[in-house]
Structure formats: structure tokens, C-alpha cells
Design a protein around this motif. Sequence first.
Motif, PDB file in Angstrom:
ATOM      1  N   LEU A 145       0.884  -1.089  -0.041  1.00  0.00           N
ATOM      2  CA  LEU A 145      -0.138  -0.099  -0.159  1.00  0.00           C
ATOM      3  C   LEU A 145       0.830   1.098  -0.044  1.00  0.00           C
ATOM      4  CD1 LEU A 145      -2.777  -1.019   2.543  1.00  0.00           C
ATOM      5  CD2 LEU A 145      -3.003  -0.924   0.082  1.00  0.00           C
ATOM      6  N   MET A 146       1.953   1.223   0.835  1.00  0.00           N
ATOM      7  CA  MET A 146       2.954   2.518   0.664  1.00  0.00           C
ATOM      8  C   MET A 146       3.389   2.794  -0.532  1.00  0.00           C
ATOM      9  SD  MET A 146       5.036   1.603   4.216  1.00  0.00           S
ATOM     10  CE  MET A 146       6.495   2.471   3.448  1.00  0.00           C
ATOM     11  N   PHE A 147       3.693   1.755  -1.183  1.00  0.00           N
ATOM     12  CA  PHE A 147       4.525   1.878  -2.763  1.00  0.00           C
ATOM     13  C   PHE A 147       3.496   2.099  -3.772  1.00  0.00           C
ATOM     14  CE2 PHE A 147       8.168   0.500  -0.641  1.00  0.00           C
ATOM     15  CZ  PHE A 147       9.493   1.300  -0.911  1.00  0.00           C
ATOM     16  N   LEU A 148       2.314   1.612  -3.409  1.00  0.00           N
ATOM     17  CA  LEU A 148       1.075   1.860  -4.530  1.00  0.00           C
ATOM     18  C   LEU A 148       0.893   3.390  -4.612  1.00  0.00           C
ATOM     19  CD1 LEU A 148      -1.097   0.563  -6.219  1.00  0.00           C
ATOM     20  CD2 LEU A 148      -2.499   0.516  -4.342  1.00  0.00           C
ATOM     21  N   TYR A 149       0.996   4.040  -3.422  1.00  0.00           N
ATOM     22  CA  TYR A 149       0.965   5.532  -3.473  1.00  0.00           C
ATOM     23  C   TYR A 149       2.042   6.097  -4.121  1.00  0.00           C
ATOM     24  CZ  TYR A 149      -3.466   5.201  -1.011  1.00  0.00           C
ATOM     25  OH  TYR A 149      -4.942   4.798  -0.641  1.00  0.00           O
ATOM     26  N   PHE A 150       3.246   5.460  -3.647  1.00  0.00           N
ATOM     27  CA  PHE A 150       4.570   6.012  -4.058  1.00  0.00           C
ATOM     28  C   PHE A 150       4.755   6.017  -5.639  1.00  0.00           C
ATOM     29  CE2 PHE A 150       9.142   5.359  -5.089  1.00  0.00           C
ATOM     30  CZ  PHE A 150       9.568   6.673  -4.569  1.00  0.00           C
ATOM     31  N   PHE A 151       4.298   5.100  -6.262  1.00  0.00           N
ATOM     32  CA  PHE A 151       4.228   5.066  -7.762  1.00  0.00           C
ATOM     33  C   PHE A 151       3.137   5.688  -8.409  1.00  0.00           C
ATOM     34  CE2 PHE A 151       7.245   1.316  -6.769  1.00  0.00           C
ATOM     35  CZ  PHE A 151       8.436   1.947  -7.186  1.00  0.00           C
ATOM     36  N   GLN A 152       1.850   5.883  -7.724  1.00  0.00           N
ATOM     37  CA  GLN A 152       0.959   6.675  -8.660  1.00  0.00           C
ATOM     38  C   GLN A 152       1.175   7.633  -9.320  1.00  0.00           C
ATOM     39  OE1 GLN A 152      -2.248   7.225  -5.821  1.00  0.00           O
ATOM     40  NE2 GLN A 152      -1.478   9.284  -4.848  1.00  0.00           N
ATOM     41  N   PRO A 153       0.334   8.199 -10.322  1.00  0.00           N
ATOM     42  CA  PRO A 153       0.800   9.264 -10.937  1.00  0.00           C
ATOM     43  C   PRO A 153       0.619  10.606 -10.401  1.00  0.00           C
ATOM     44  CG  PRO A 153      -0.936   7.955 -12.353  1.00  0.00           C
ATOM     45  CD  PRO A 153      -0.596   7.277 -10.999  1.00  0.00           C
ATOM     46  N   ASP A 154       1.697  11.524 -10.520  1.00  0.00           N
ATOM     47  CA  ASP A 154       1.768  12.695  -9.444  1.00  0.00           C
ATOM     48  C   ASP A 154       1.771  12.352  -7.950  1.00  0.00           C
ATOM     49  OD1 ASP A 154       1.576  14.321 -11.693  1.00  0.00           O
ATOM     50  OD2 ASP A 154      -0.779  14.123 -11.425  1.00  0.00           O
ATOM     51  N   GLY A 155       2.265  11.143  -7.903  1.00  0.00           N
ATOM     52  CA  GLY A 155       2.769  10.804  -6.409  1.00  0.00           C
ATOM     53  C   GLY A 155       4.113  11.232  -5.912  1.00  0.00           C
ATOM     54  N   THR A 156       4.534  10.456  -5.079  1.00  0.00           N
ATOM     55  CA  THR A 156       5.768  10.647  -4.199  1.00  0.00           C
ATOM     56  C   THR A 156       7.008  10.794  -5.114  1.00  0.00           C
ATOM     57  OG1 THR A 156       4.961   9.745  -2.232  1.00  0.00           O
ATOM     58  CG2 THR A 156       7.162  10.119  -2.359  1.00  0.00           C
ATOM     59  N   LEU A 157       7.118   9.530  -6.064  1.00  0.00           N
ATOM     60  CA  LEU A 157       8.111   9.549  -6.921  1.00  0.00           C
ATOM     61  C   LEU A 157       8.139  10.483  -8.213  1.00  0.00           C
ATOM     62  CD1 LEU A 157      10.681   8.016  -7.792  1.00  0.00           C
ATOM     63  CD2 LEU A 157       9.123   6.474  -9.194  1.00  0.00           C
ATOM     64  N   THR A 171       6.281   8.705 -15.740  1.00  0.00           N
ATOM     65  CA  THR A 171       5.313   7.609 -16.545  1.00  0.00           C
ATOM     66  C   THR A 171       4.516   7.058 -15.688  1.00  0.00           C
ATOM     67  OG1 THR A 171       5.360   5.888 -17.841  1.00  0.00           O
ATOM     68  CG2 THR A 171       7.147   5.717 -16.039  1.00  0.00           C
ATOM     69  N   GLN A 172       3.758   6.180 -16.168  1.00  0.00           N
ATOM     70  CA  GLN A 172       2.694   5.314 -15.476  1.00  0.00           C
ATOM     71  C   GLN A 172       3.576   4.222 -14.584  1.00  0.00           C
ATOM     72  OE1 GLN A 172      -0.571   5.795 -14.736  1.00  0.00           O
ATOM     73  NE2 GLN A 172      -0.864   7.639 -16.021  1.00  0.00           N
ATOM     74  N   TRP A 173       4.043   4.355 -13.608  1.00  0.00           N
ATOM     75  CA  TRP A 173       5.078   3.343 -12.954  1.00  0.00           C
ATOM     76  C   TRP A 173       4.291   1.841 -13.142  1.00  0.00           C
ATOM     77  CZ3 TRP A 173       9.897   4.872 -13.443  1.00  0.00           C
ATOM     78  CH2 TRP A 173      10.352   6.336 -13.504  1.00  0.00           C
ATOM     79  N   LEU A 174       3.162   1.817 -12.595  1.00  0.00           N
ATOM     80  CA  LEU A 174       2.480   0.587 -12.541  1.00  0.00           C
ATOM     81  C   LEU A 174       1.378   0.176 -13.506  1.00  0.00           C
ATOM     82  CD1 LEU A 174       1.501   0.469  -8.596  1.00  0.00           C
ATOM     83  CD2 LEU A 174       3.465  -0.330  -9.887  1.00  0.00           C
ATOM     84  N   GLY A 175       1.231   1.202 -14.545  1.00  0.00           N
ATOM     85  CA  GLY A 175       0.318   1.110 -15.462  1.00  0.00           C
ATOM     86  C   GLY A 175       1.058   0.873 -16.846  1.00  0.00           C
ATOM     87  N   ASN A 176       2.185   1.138 -16.860  1.00  0.00           N
ATOM     88  CA  ASN A 176       3.101   0.767 -18.300  1.00  0.00           C
ATOM     89  C   ASN A 176       3.762  -0.517 -18.172  1.00  0.00           C
ATOM     90  OD1 ASN A 176       4.917   0.863 -20.350  1.00  0.00           O
ATOM     91  ND2 ASN A 176       5.960   2.717 -19.657  1.00  0.00           N
ATOM     92  N   PRO A 177       3.308  -1.294 -19.090  1.00  0.00           N
ATOM     93  CA  PRO A 177       3.962  -2.584 -18.953  1.00  0.00           C
ATOM     94  C   PRO A 177       5.240  -2.819 -18.997  1.00  0.00           C
ATOM     95  CG  PRO A 177       2.169  -2.825 -20.565  1.00  0.00           C
ATOM     96  CD  PRO A 177       2.454  -1.145 -20.008  1.00  0.00           C
ATOM     97  N   ASP A 178       6.015  -1.752 -19.464  1.00  0.00           N
ATOM     98  CA  ASP A 178       7.631  -1.620 -19.739  1.00  0.00           C
ATOM     99  C   ASP A 178       8.233  -1.167 -18.385  1.00  0.00           C
ATOM    100  OD1 ASP A 178       7.597  -2.399 -22.363  1.00  0.00           O
ATOM    101  OD2 ASP A 178       7.407  -0.347 -23.161  1.00  0.00           O
TER     102      ASP A 178
END
Length: 316
Positions: A145-157, A171-178
Motif C-alpha cells: 500500500l505504501m508503494f502503491l501511493y509512491f508509484f501512482q501518477p503525480d505521487g511521491t516518485l 510515467t505510469q509506473w504501474l500502468g506501463n507494461p515496460d
Amino acid sequence: MTRLAGALLPLAEPAVTAGQKKRAGRSGVRHRKITPYLFLIVPLAFLITFTYVPAANLIWFSVTDWDGIDKTKNIVGADNFIEIFTDPEVFRVFYVSLFYIAASFIQMGLALYFATVLSFSTRFRNLFKGILFFPYLINGVAIGLMFLYFFQPDGTLDSLLKAVGLQEVTTQWLGNPDAVNPSLAATSVWRYTGLNFVLFLGAIQSIPSQLYEAADLDGANRFQQFRFIIVPGIKRIISLSFILAISGSLAVFEIPFIMTGGANGSATFVIETIRQAFTFRQVGLASAMAVVLLVIVLIVTLVQRKLLPDDEVNLT
């Protein structure tokens, strides 16, 4: 006096013959041989009941087309194993595992580096030890859950990248297959580095300090001490970490399941196995995948034993 001696004679301890002593000695030896096995009955019963019997059932299910509900189980032979290596959707999990295998070697390298640095006199080393080990103490669901918000668009990263002028990297860190699998693998590195760090640190601190003193007198620098003292001294722990890294990379489940659910090509071996068993009702195929995972881990262990024999390292 004669009558008194006759009355006390039955109370005297009877004489023990040589034959009786021999039989008693044999009985004592027999009891000593049986006693360890009596203590092993209960753990062996649990081991057989909860490990070997389920493993035997798993192998039996892997050659059937059982759906987990019907009582009938048709034997299909090696069809399930052939499907694992020919179906692109199923075989893709091996490709995903490569990201976690690469990440496991990165985490081992980081853990070995930090363990080596903090094994010497370093300021605030106890603080750094706690910081490095703390992520491993956190529950896997909480980390997901922590990294789910960390990698979300306009999130922490994304905010950090924009702050240093690297907004074009976002980029879409969790939405981009690459990008999804490297992102999830990096999360695993953050979580499990502390475990390897503690293993390496404990092994390094068990090396006799006299070796470092002798190396200092001979003019050896830190890198030479690491190469010729630390690495040979912790070879067993490195070997153990290698096995854990490979088996753990193939058995990743919590983090990708919580963060993506296996979407966008992030399904790992365990996620795909669960999906085949409980979503598509192909328990036979799922059992075959579990057998393949078991065989891979055994092969890796045997290869590791051949390449890195577990001999005793002489440090004295």
C-alpha cells in the motif's frame, strides 16, 4: 546370635550374578538406542503429514485434469507440463521472474556492501543498522500500500523527479507494461535488503579480529581485507543467500498481488498458479506449475552445491 543372623538374612540384598549384570547392561544400551527415535516420532509425524503427503498429492494432481470440485480425476500425463512451456500466457511468468532475480542480486550486493562498511568502526552505525533492517519488519501488505501511493501518477516518485528537473522521466509506473516489473522489483529490493544485511553482518562479525590486525600489519587495504578475509569467511552465508534469492524470486507474491493484482504483465509464478487454480479451475495445471517451481529450486540448490561446496573455511 545365630537365630538373630538367620532372622536378618532375608533382609539382606540378594547377590547379583554376572548374567544378570550382562542382561541389565544390554537393556540399558537398547533403551539408549531407542530413546532418540521416541523423541523423533512426533516431529516426523508432523513432517510426513504436512509436507510429504501434500507433496505426493501435488505430484498426483499435476498429471490429472482435476478442476478442484469434481471427484473424477482423468489422467492426462505430461500435458499440463507441456502447456506450461508452450502456452505464452503461462510461460510469461518465467520472463517476469527474471526481473526479481536481477533485483535479488542487486539487493545482495547492497546488503554485502553495507554489512562490510558497518562492520568496521563507523559513526552512527547502530542507527544505520536499524534503518536498513526496519523495512523487513514491516508487513508485506503495508509495504504494498505504501508503494502503491509512491508509484501512482503525480505521487511521491513523480514529485521527487519533478523537483530535480526530471519531469520527462515520469510515467505510469504501474500502468506501463515496460515499467511495472522494474518498479515492483525495486520495491522488493527495498524490503528484503535488510534481511541479507543482517545475515552478512552477523557472519562478518564472527570472523576473528586477529585476522584484520594481521592484515593491517601486512599493509592490506580495506578492499584486500574484503577480498581475502571477508568473502572467504562468509562463503556459507553467501551460498545460503544465493539459494534464498533464486527461490524467493520465483515465489514472489505479496507485493505484485497487492499493487497490481498481476495486471499489465506483472503476474508472477505464484500469482499465475493461484489464478489457474481458483479462477480458471485448472487445479491440475496449477499443481504442475507448483511441481515445476519445486524442481527448479532443487536444481538451483544442487548446482549451487556443486559450484560452491559447503566445506569448512579455515580462518585460524
